[in-house]
Motif scaffolding. Sequence first.
Motif: not given
Length: 282
Positions: A58, A62, A128-129, A132, A184, A188-189, A192-193
């Motif tokens: 992540e 970013l 990942r969440y 971010s 995020r 974010g990736s 993450a999203r």
Amino acid sequence: MRKYLISILLVLVMLLNSSTALAEVTITEFRDISLGYGSTHPIKSDEEMFSVADVVYELSFLENSFPLLKETQIPINVVHKRFTHKKYGSLGDFATRDGILYLFAFQRPNVRITVNGIEIPYNASLNRYFVSHGIGHLVRFRYLSDKDLRDYVNKIRQPDKKEHRDGYDEYYNNPEELFAEDFRSVFGSELARRVVFKPCYSRPGPEEKVWILTKTELIKEYPLTCTERLEWYKIDKEEGVKEINRCKKVWDEKSKHKDIDGAKAAHVWADQIRGAMGLPLQ
């Protein structure tokens, strides 16, 4: 305690074979840790522990979506215990004002999701969440003043535009959490999203993204879309006027060589900028 001083460049070569990154990240793993903000609790299984690999993945994403991180020292403490904050309850991430991000073990749902046709555990998305979202807090603490944050909420997000959603925790509507969630969601990736956007606001878009890039002085170097550029020119009128003048020069050049389509495109773009800035169209 295990401690790693990781050059993201080296990690990317090993894990992603991806583009160059410059940040140096200190990732320290703790079996337990004592924090004045709350208390830790034992995990029920190793599956609850936070994945260091997901942290690296992540962060590498970013660094490309928010390049200021390439110049930032980021200490991250991965703690293999659950954490309960004195005020906010159970947390998976906790960022301090002095620039440290803590990532904690947490109970994970037994769910799988499909990304690009591949089925993966939902755990990776949650990991990942938290990264971010936590980095969003660090960006806010490091680069935005309290006044900046108030302006962001009141002028950009506008509390009167909040949406009513059953079952949502008001905690995520406070300014700090709103900004971290917006960061995020914008930078974010994809994984993450994928975690639900938690504040009672619509997801952020070009206006929020451009505001953050402007305040952190990344805007002039960032590859903006046309829509994002129009949002930028609303904020920075001087840059908007410069672009209109550039369009005039392009129009003159294209007209001189009888490139009607090129001249028209320059005129249309200049009028779009004028419209965004509240200026009369020509």
